[in-house]
Design a protein around this motif. Sequence first.
Motif, PDB file in Angstrom:
ATOM      1  N   SER A  81       0.915  -1.584   0.351  1.00 38.75           N
ATOM      2  CA  SER A  81       0.107   0.396  -0.132  1.00 38.75           C
ATOM      3  C   SER A  81       1.307   1.116   0.168  1.00 38.75           C
ATOM      4  CB  SER A  81      -1.057   0.009   1.654  1.00 38.75           C
ATOM      5  OG  SER A  81      -1.472   1.089   1.274  1.00 38.75           O
ATOM      6  N   ILE A  82       1.768   1.181   0.936  1.00 43.98           N
ATOM      7  CA  ILE A  82       2.980   2.422   0.987  1.00 43.98           C
ATOM      8  C   ILE A  82       3.401   2.880  -0.451  1.00 43.98           C
ATOM      9  CG2 ILE A  82       4.853   3.407   1.895  1.00 43.98           C
ATOM     10  CD1 ILE A  82       4.090   2.080   4.717  1.00 43.98           C
ATOM     11  N   LEU A  83       4.212   1.459  -1.071  1.00 45.99           N
ATOM     12  CA  LEU A  83       5.227   1.979  -2.194  1.00 45.99           C
ATOM     13  C   LEU A  83       4.218   1.580  -3.199  1.00 45.99           C
ATOM     14  CD1 LEU A  83       7.646  -1.167  -1.164  1.00 45.99           C
ATOM     15  CD2 LEU A  83       7.585   1.528  -1.141  1.00 45.99           C
ATOM     16  N   PHE A  84       2.691   1.475  -3.381  1.00 39.83           N
ATOM     17  CA  PHE A  84       1.926   0.943  -4.806  1.00 39.83           C
ATOM     18  C   PHE A  84       0.774   1.694  -4.318  1.00 39.83           C
ATOM     19  CE2 PHE A  84       4.378  -2.838  -4.676  1.00 39.83           C
ATOM     20  CZ  PHE A  84       5.575  -2.476  -5.492  1.00 39.83           C
ATOM     21  N   GLY A  85       0.251   2.331  -3.721  1.00 41.29           N
ATOM     22  CA  GLY A  85      -0.865   2.524  -3.391  1.00 41.29           C
ATOM     23  C   GLY A  85      -2.464   2.238  -2.853  1.00 41.29           C
ATOM     24  N   HIS A  86      -2.990   2.606  -2.846  1.00 43.87           N
ATOM     25  CA  HIS A  86      -4.222   2.029  -3.032  1.00 43.87           C
ATOM     26  C   HIS A  86      -6.100   2.585  -2.541  1.00 43.87           C
ATOM     27  CE1 HIS A  86      -4.742   3.854   1.074  1.00 43.87           C
ATOM     28  NE2 HIS A  86      -5.119   3.509   1.265  1.00 43.87           N
ATOM     29  N   GLU A  87      -6.915   2.245  -3.149  1.00 40.25           N
ATOM     30  CA  GLU A  87      -7.868   2.656  -3.500  1.00 40.25           C
ATOM     31  C   GLU A  87      -9.043   2.410  -2.328  1.00 40.25           C
ATOM     32  OE1 GLU A  87      -9.291   3.819  -6.367  1.00 40.25           O
ATOM     33  OE2 GLU A  87      -7.670   3.361  -7.618  1.00 40.25           O
ATOM     34  N   LYS A 105      -9.347   5.550   4.609  1.00 41.37           N
ATOM     35  CA  LYS A 105     -10.764   6.497   4.252  1.00 41.37           C
ATOM     36  C   LYS A 105     -10.748   7.182   2.531  1.00 41.37           C
ATOM     37  CE  LYS A 105     -11.110   6.358   8.657  1.00 41.37           C
ATOM     38  NZ  LYS A 105     -11.641   7.386  10.025  1.00 41.37           N
ATOM     39  N   GLU A 106      -9.794   6.954   1.916  1.00 39.25           N
ATOM     40  CA  GLU A 106      -9.825   7.527   0.628  1.00 39.25           C
ATOM     41  C   GLU A 106      -8.436   7.431  -0.600  1.00 39.25           C
ATOM     42  OE1 GLU A 106      -6.408  11.084   2.570  1.00 39.25           O
ATOM     43  OE2 GLU A 106      -8.392  11.444   1.582  1.00 39.25           O
ATOM     44  N   ARG A 107      -8.901   7.722  -1.773  1.00 36.23           N
ATOM     45  CA  ARG A 107      -7.998   6.858  -2.676  1.00 36.23           C
ATOM     46  C   ARG A 107      -6.141   7.548  -1.817  1.00 36.23           C
ATOM     47  NH1 ARG A 107      -5.344   8.512  -7.214  1.00 36.23           N
ATOM     48  NH2 ARG A 107      -4.655   7.014  -8.596  1.00 36.23           N
ATOM     49  N   ARG A 108      -5.065   6.745  -2.088  1.00 36.70           N
ATOM     50  CA  ARG A 108      -4.356   7.476  -1.991  1.00 36.70           C
ATOM     51  C   ARG A 108      -3.079   6.762  -2.727  1.00 36.70           C
ATOM     52  NH1 ARG A 108      -2.132   7.278   3.817  1.00 36.70           N
ATOM     53  NH2 ARG A 108      -3.469   8.747   4.191  1.00 36.70           N
ATOM     54  N   GLU A 109      -2.165   7.686  -3.294  1.00 33.60           N
ATOM     55  CA  GLU A 109      -1.184   7.328  -4.048  1.00 33.60           C
ATOM     56  C   GLU A 109       0.310   6.709  -3.659  1.00 33.60           C
ATOM     57  OE1 GLU A 109       0.370  11.387  -6.337  1.00 33.60           O
ATOM     58  OE2 GLU A 109      -0.617  10.770  -8.122  1.00 33.60           O
ATOM     59  N   GLY A 110       0.778   5.575  -4.596  1.00 32.01           N
ATOM     60  CA  GLY A 110       1.847   4.953  -3.460  1.00 32.01           C
ATOM     61  C   GLY A 110       3.222   5.429  -3.631  1.00 32.01           C
ATOM     62  N   LEU A 111       4.558   5.872  -2.957  1.00 28.06           N
ATOM     63  CA  LEU A 111       5.308   6.354  -3.395  1.00 28.06           C
ATOM     64  C   LEU A 111       6.404   6.303  -4.727  1.00 28.06           C
ATOM     65  CD1 LEU A 111       7.498   5.643   0.505  1.00 28.06           C
ATOM     66  CD2 LEU A 111       6.245   7.745  -0.099  1.00 28.06           C
ATOM     67  N   PHE A 112       5.663   4.912  -5.158  1.00 26.27           N
ATOM     68  CA  PHE A 112       6.564   5.004  -7.002  1.00 26.27           C
ATOM     69  C   PHE A 112       5.528   5.820  -8.098  1.00 26.27           C
ATOM     70  CE2 PHE A 112       8.683   1.388  -4.995  1.00 26.27           C
ATOM     71  CZ  PHE A 112       9.684   1.145  -5.803  1.00 26.27           C
ATOM     72  N   THR A 146       5.434  -0.323 -14.676  1.00 28.06           N
ATOM     73  CA  THR A 146       3.863  -0.190 -14.173  1.00 28.06           C
ATOM     74  C   THR A 146       3.621  -0.802 -13.203  1.00 28.06           C
ATOM     75  OG1 THR A 146       4.212   0.125 -16.699  1.00 28.06           O
ATOM     76  CG2 THR A 146       1.970  -0.756 -15.441  1.00 28.06           C
ATOM     77  N   PHE A 147       2.490  -0.278 -12.167  1.00 29.76           N
ATOM     78  CA  PHE A 147       2.303  -1.270 -11.029  1.00 29.76           C
ATOM     79  C   PHE A 147       0.598  -1.667 -10.873  1.00 29.76           C
ATOM     80  CE2 PHE A 147       3.543   2.890  -9.970  1.00 29.76           C
ATOM     81  CZ  PHE A 147       3.348   3.029  -9.378  1.00 29.76           C
ATOM     82  N   ARG A 148       0.097  -2.342 -10.264  1.00 27.46           N
ATOM     83  CA  ARG A 148      -1.566  -1.659  -9.904  1.00 27.46           C
ATOM     84  C   ARG A 148      -2.061  -1.421  -8.523  1.00 27.46           C
ATOM     85  NH1 ARG A 148      -5.759  -4.414 -12.989  1.00 27.46           N
ATOM     86  NH2 ARG A 148      -3.916  -5.502 -13.504  1.00 27.46           N
ATOM     87  N   PRO A 149      -2.179  -0.769  -7.695  1.00 20.40           N
ATOM     88  CA  PRO A 149      -2.521  -0.036  -6.480  1.00 20.40           C
ATOM     89  C   PRO A 149      -3.681  -0.897  -6.076  1.00 20.40           C
ATOM     90  CG  PRO A 149      -2.326   1.712  -7.915  1.00 20.40           C
ATOM     91  CD  PRO A 149      -2.828   0.919  -8.999  1.00 20.40           C
ATOM     92  N   LEU A 150      -3.396  -1.757  -4.984  1.00 20.67           N
ATOM     93  CA  LEU A 150      -4.284  -2.280  -3.982  1.00 20.67           C
ATOM     94  C   LEU A 150      -5.586  -2.008  -4.356  1.00 20.67           C
ATOM     95  CD1 LEU A 150      -2.353  -2.965  -0.770  1.00 20.67           C
ATOM     96  CD2 LEU A 150      -2.204  -4.277  -3.019  1.00 20.67           C
TER      97      LEU A 150
END
Length: 479
Positions: A204-210, A218-225, A257-261
């Motif tokens: 989640s921290i690296l690639f983000g999550h919905e 509680k909200e969408r977040r961008e990952g560090l990458f 390329t990566f897919r957020p959680l």
Amino acid sequence: MARILLIDDAQDFCLIFATMLKRLGFDCITSTSLEAGLQELEKNPFDLVFLDVYLGAHSGLDHIAGVMNSPGNPDVIIISASGSGKNAEEAIQLGSWDFLVKPVSFTDLEKCISRCLKHREAKSRFIAESTFHRGPIIGGSPQLLRAIQWVGIVARSKNNVLILGETGTGKELFARAVHENSERSSQSFTVVDCTNLPTTLAQSILFGHEKGTFTDAKERREGLFKQADGGTIFLDEIADLDMTIQKALLRVLQDHTFRPLSSRNEVKSDFRLVAATNRDLPQMVHDGTFRQDLYYRLKSCIINLPPLRERVDDIAPLAIHYMKKICKEQGIPKKRFSDDYLQALREYHWAGNVRELINTVNHSISNSFDAKTLHSYHLSRELRVCLVKNNVENADQKLTTDFIQPLSSLPDDHFSQEELPTFKEVRKKVVSQLEAEYLLELVNRTAGDIKAACKVAGLSRARLYELLQKHEIDYKHAS
């Protein structure tokens, strides 16, 4: 014309080799011992050094780094009568340009020298034409300058960079230098401490999550990458990443390329990766704790940072720099360094490298109160004990050499010719002299600290006082 040195203990080979080089248009200086070769390196700068593996009691492999860091920073080519694959592998790993097996053919020698000198010239030209900003990297030792040169070289490429070095050698400083000297310098520099990355939240921290991916999402977040898009992402202590994250990271490095959680869509990011570790990645690959395919992705450009104990000339400039910085932060006048303080810093081993040096200077400043000059007694007790122990051990060794001599080296009148004393009597006298000298050295070097003296000598307080009384040594007034 290139200056070439051959260090080989076989005189006939030196003659043949020098003749071959003369046919190639080079003058070659030869040394038939390691000691003579090292002295030659100190006197004159060379471009290329041919170094034999077996040099009497020495191994040329153990001196590759020292030769490379001599004036002129010559390239090293190892030569050996033994075609040992292990020696060849070790030589290249230690920085040798090539490994040649005797007898060396004229064609192979010509090709090796030509390629080495062309590469050396290209590298020098590249460095001369580069504008390099070293930022807060302090020091001018050959070992440090070699690492800085590599920063200048890799910064202009687009490759991943792997920085290797012990804890406290400044890996993040060098990672920032790579970023700030690259075309991405105006973009973000994102730091990830892999040691403190929670395994359950790492993806989640690296690639983000919905939004709604997990309870607190509680909200969408961008990952560090994604945050590093257009810039550089620095993975500090990458060896501490969990194997699952290593697998996910491999695909990200391949395709960017990566897919957020919980996301249906893949995200692209134009980042550059700089990674660092203080651990032995090849050994971890062998042990199965680090992915081999990820290691191969990381090792395209490697910068090796020397430990502080190998760059003693940088200790004083570093101490002065951080003393000024610390004093400014604390709003106090700058301090001076006494000779004994700087000498103590040079003699210490620095297992924690520059980071430990900074903490040491900080402690000394606090411990000096309003004193304008820092002395060795302002150092921490732990460091002083370590230094005193080393000094006393060295003194003990010297005293043993000085006092316990062969009988033939003693003065002619040391023993009465009429009656030779017993071995026990001689031993008692010599040991007594040695004890007295040792105790005097001990009390002087520990400067009134009886606890430190007991620890260094390995004696109880009662036994130490007993010996001092025996030799009539006043602990408080010894000199």
